[in-house]
Design an enzyme around this catalytic site. Structure first.
Site: not given
Length: 315
Positions: A67, A69, A151, A153, A221, A227, A267
């Site tokens: 991904n 992003k 996702h 985010e 996730e 991240g 990560s």
């Protein structure tokens, strides 16, 4: 010990909502945009074969997604595509990359097999007067076979609800896209021992809207690991993946549970991929920052696939 306690990180990780966050709750209730899929042609997911590197429990091809992003320029994307093309990666696993919308066709024109293309998101229904959105029909029209939905985010910054994600997954499937459906808990939810409750609600919202899981990959996730450099231990990740697979056994059926590919994101890098891939319910990875480095991403693909193959050979 509960899953929430078992996975407690050593330090707090927080995520700030975007100043431009918008509410999608009202859109999620617009029934005209979200037809339920009550009947879809049934196809069988590929199981073990001598030409496939499978996960340890025989859940289908090993899967690695990248991904990208909101990253990349024409120049940097060209370099990344060239690095990926030059890398030696397995041809018997599924390798998917997800660039930004504006780079989809650039990547599509330059990237070679065995890589496949994914979008990072799509609109929840048919296209129309939805400024700034990209609909599933448009992705299908330009030959993009995969899309990421749910996702964290987007769930957090864009306030996408569980129901909204479920409807989005269903509509993407109805337009012949394959779906990478993301689920995962925030730090505060885990600290409140709500891990299982959160994952159950996220899975149920997807399951309530689709009748066929053949073209779905589940990406677990944990938000605290995205991240941050933190990653669940292989044992911790396996415990959560086993819980997810048990949900499928209980709510959907044994056949779907055995076929479902459940991948881990948070990560993942070329140093921990091999160890994670040893676990029986980890069927691959969804890679974030490390996927922006072609050589590193190729190492992850090779490390995961080789580990899976070795464990299978010993089984």
């Amino acid at each position: 010990m509960s899953l929430s306690n078992a996975l407690r990180p050593s330090a707090s990780v927080t995520m700030q909502k975007s100043a431009g966050a918008r509410s999608c709750g009202a859109l999620a209730s617009c029934s005209g945009l979200h037809p339920r899929l009550l009947s879809m042609p049934r196809s069988r997911r590929s199981h073990n074969s001598t030409r496939q590197v499978t996960s340890m429990a025989g859940h289908g091809k090993f899967f690695v997604g990248g991904n990208w992003k909101c990253n990349g320029t024409k120049e940097s994307v060209t370099k990344l595509v060239n690095d990926l093309n030059a890398a030696d990666v397995p041809e018997d696993i599924d390798i998917i990359v997800a660039p930004t919308f504006i780079h989809l066709e650039q990547v599509q024109s330059g990237l070679k097999k065995p890589y496949q293309l994914s979008a990072q998101n799509c609109w929840v229904g048919r296209g129309g007067a939805f400024t700034g959105e990209i609909c599933a029909e448009q992705l299908h029209d330009i030959g993009v076979p995969w899309v990421i939905v749910g996702h964290s985010e987007r769930r957090l910054s864009m306030e996408e609800t569980n129901d909204f994600v479920g409807h989005k997954a269903a509509y993407a499937l109805s337009q012949d896209l394959s779906v990478i459906a993301c689920i995962g808990e925030t730090l505060s939810q885990r600290q409140a021992n709500q891990l299982e409750e959160v994952l159950t609600k996220q899975l149920t919202a997807i399951g309530d809207n689709i009748a066929d899981w053949d073209n779905v990959v589940i990406a677990y996730e944990p938000v605290w690991a995205i991240g941050t450099g933190k990653v669940a231990t292989p044992e911790q990740a396996q415990e959560v993946h086993a819980f997810i697979r048990q949900w499928f056994t209980d709510k959907v059926g044994v056949e779907v549970a055995e076929a479902m590919r459940i991948i881990y994101g948070g990560s993942v890098n070329d140093q921990n991929a091999g160890e994670l891939a040893r676990k029986p319910d980890l069927d691959g990875f969804l890679v974030g920052g490390a996927s922006l480095k072609g050589k590193t991403f190729a190492k992850i693909c090779n490390s995961g696939a080789k580990t899976a193959a070795k464990v299978l050979a010993k089984a």
